[in-house]
Design a protein around this motif. Sequence first.
Motif, PDB file in Angstrom:
ATOM      1  N   LEU A  50       0.820  -1.211   0.000  1.00  0.00           N
ATOM      2  CA  LEU A  50       0.000   0.000   0.000  1.00  0.00           C
ATOM      3  C   LEU A  50       0.854   1.261   0.000  1.00  0.00           C
ATOM      4  CD1 LEU A  50      -2.976   0.910   0.150  1.00  0.00           C
ATOM      5  CD2 LEU A  50      -2.726   0.978   2.636  1.00  0.00           C
ATOM      6  N   ASN A  51       0.525   2.130  -0.919  1.00  0.00           N
ATOM      7  CA  ASN A  51       1.142   3.461  -0.961  1.00  0.00           C
ATOM      8  C   ASN A  51       0.062   4.442  -1.428  1.00  0.00           C
ATOM      9  OD1 ASN A  51       2.885   5.620  -0.948  1.00  0.00           O
ATOM     10  ND2 ASN A  51       3.862   5.102  -2.885  1.00  0.00           N
ATOM     11  N   GLY A  52      -0.870   4.705  -0.536  1.00  0.00           N
ATOM     12  CA  GLY A  52      -2.007   5.536  -0.891  1.00  0.00           C
ATOM     13  C   GLY A  52      -3.283   4.933  -0.347  1.00  0.00           C
ATOM     14  N   LYS A  53      -4.191   4.549  -1.254  1.00  0.00           N
ATOM     15  CA  LYS A  53      -5.515   4.112  -0.844  1.00  0.00           C
ATOM     16  C   LYS A  53      -5.899   2.813  -1.546  1.00  0.00           C
ATOM     17  CE  LYS A  53     -10.199   6.097  -0.585  1.00  0.00           C
ATOM     18  NZ  LYS A  53     -11.007   7.289  -0.931  1.00  0.00           N
ATOM     19  N   MET A  54      -6.633   1.948  -0.833  1.00  0.00           N
ATOM     20  CA  MET A  54      -7.117   0.700  -1.403  1.00  0.00           C
ATOM     21  C   MET A  54      -8.490   0.403  -0.822  1.00  0.00           C
ATOM     22  SD  MET A  54      -6.448  -1.753  -3.532  1.00  0.00           S
ATOM     23  CE  MET A  54      -4.682  -1.456  -3.764  1.00  0.00           C
ATOM     24  N   ASN A  55      -9.397  -0.092  -1.659  1.00  0.00           N
ATOM     25  CA  ASN A  55     -10.713  -0.525  -1.202  1.00  0.00           C
ATOM     26  C   ASN A  55     -10.644  -1.990  -0.797  1.00  0.00           C
ATOM     27  OD1 ASN A  55     -12.180   1.953  -1.917  1.00  0.00           O
ATOM     28  ND2 ASN A  55     -11.711   1.361  -4.015  1.00  0.00           N
ATOM     29  N   THR A  56     -11.183  -2.319   0.375  1.00  0.00           N
ATOM     30  CA  THR A  56     -11.132  -3.694   0.864  1.00  0.00           C
ATOM     31  C   THR A  56     -12.479  -4.100   1.445  1.00  0.00           C
ATOM     32  OG1 THR A  56     -10.431  -3.075   3.106  1.00  0.00           O
ATOM     33  CG2 THR A  56      -8.692  -3.413   1.471  1.00  0.00           C
ATOM     34  N   LYS A  57     -12.734  -5.386   1.467  1.00  0.00           N
ATOM     35  CA  LYS A  57     -13.934  -5.898   2.121  1.00  0.00           C
ATOM     36  C   LYS A  57     -13.788  -5.712   3.616  1.00  0.00           C
ATOM     37  CE  LYS A  57     -16.815 -10.026   2.565  1.00  0.00           C
ATOM     38  NZ  LYS A  57     -17.018 -11.421   2.126  1.00  0.00           N
ATOM     39  N   ILE A  95     -17.802  -2.094   2.400  1.00  0.00           N
ATOM     40  CA  ILE A  95     -16.486  -1.781   1.866  1.00  0.00           C
ATOM     41  C   ILE A  95     -15.789  -0.812   2.807  1.00  0.00           C
ATOM     42  CG2 ILE A  95     -15.241  -0.682  -0.042  1.00  0.00           C
ATOM     43  CD1 ILE A  95     -17.483  -1.590  -1.894  1.00  0.00           C
ATOM     44  N   SER A  96     -14.514  -1.041   3.044  1.00  0.00           N
ATOM     45  CA  SER A  96     -13.719  -0.113   3.848  1.00  0.00           C
ATOM     46  C   SER A  96     -12.550   0.385   3.016  1.00  0.00           C
ATOM     47  CB  SER A  96     -13.218  -0.798   5.130  1.00  0.00           C
ATOM     48  OG  SER A  96     -12.375  -1.896   4.820  1.00  0.00           O
ATOM     49  N   TYR A  97     -11.996   1.499   3.432  1.00  0.00           N
ATOM     50  CA  TYR A  97     -10.812   2.054   2.786  1.00  0.00           C
ATOM     51  C   TYR A  97      -9.601   1.793   3.676  1.00  0.00           C
ATOM     52  CZ  TYR A  97     -14.221   4.912   0.204  1.00  0.00           C
ATOM     53  OH  TYR A  97     -15.265   5.348  -0.558  1.00  0.00           O
ATOM     54  N   ALA A  98      -8.528   1.315   3.086  1.00  0.00           N
ATOM     55  CA  ALA A  98      -7.243   1.258   3.766  1.00  0.00           C
ATOM     56  C   ALA A  98      -6.381   2.350   3.142  1.00  0.00           C
ATOM     57  CB  ALA A  98      -6.587  -0.108   3.589  1.00  0.00           C
ATOM     58  N   GLU A  99      -5.798   3.187   3.970  1.00  0.00           N
ATOM     59  CA  GLU A  99      -5.043   4.317   3.449  1.00  0.00           C
ATOM     60  C   GLU A  99      -3.757   4.492   4.241  1.00  0.00           C
ATOM     61  OE1 GLU A  99      -6.079   8.746   1.698  1.00  0.00           O
ATOM     62  OE2 GLU A  99      -7.406   7.824   3.165  1.00  0.00           O
ATOM     63  N   GLY A 100      -2.661   4.752   3.531  1.00  0.00           N
ATOM     64  CA  GLY A 100      -1.377   4.968   4.169  1.00  0.00           C
ATOM     65  C   GLY A 100      -0.267   4.277   3.404  1.00  0.00           C
TER      66      GLY A 100
END
Length: 245
Positions: A50-57, A95-100
Amino acid sequence: MENTTPPAMPPANNAGPAQTIEEFLANTAQRDLGHGVFEMESSRMLEVNLNGKMNTKMGSMVAYLGNIGFKREGVMDQGIGNLLKKAVSGEGMKISYAEGQGKLYLADSGKKIILLKLQGDSIVVNGNDVLAFEPSLDHKITMMRKVAGMMAGGLFNVRFEGNGLLAITSHFEPITLRVTPDQPVVTDPNATICWSGNLEPQLKTDVSFKTFLGRGSGESIQMLFQGDGFVVVQPYEEVYLQAGG
């Protein structure tokens, strides 16, 4: 005289010989494969660089390294139309966002993970089988009409299109069935993973199908695919919980 001795039973598990702690750590250690944003740590665990944002369950994170934060998708992120569908059903696709920045590890009940690279394509995925996808992909949550009262929890799907990576899941090894104008395909909704974006399945019922197979009584709900495309099914009927269950 015929030998009636039953064959020897296989061992209780197939874990192999015992390992030392050092061997176990070496065999299960995380490895950087240099495959990019998505890396398969195993067939059932996904590493996201991850380098930014990703959509995850939501609920799929099992571990992470680095500085990563999580946020649930807002009710307005999908627009008024999808907000109404969520309000009616009480559930929807979570859906959740993972960011970082860091390494994020995702899994879903030990299901097999399949990585897809969309290049201007469109695909519709059963909402329960979506694991992660890049924000570059357009996604829209839909619910098949008339299904809410026919299946526990309804049947939510997510339509993806554009360019980007998509990770989906399957119980065991899936198969792809070709749909042609002269060869429609009928599937069990609980075993259907995804289908090509140009297909619009219809729901149908068959009173006798499951009774004939000895698997229950009453109506059997099926999905009818007609046209030109594909549909992917898994050798497993996944049961969906009622909203809030």
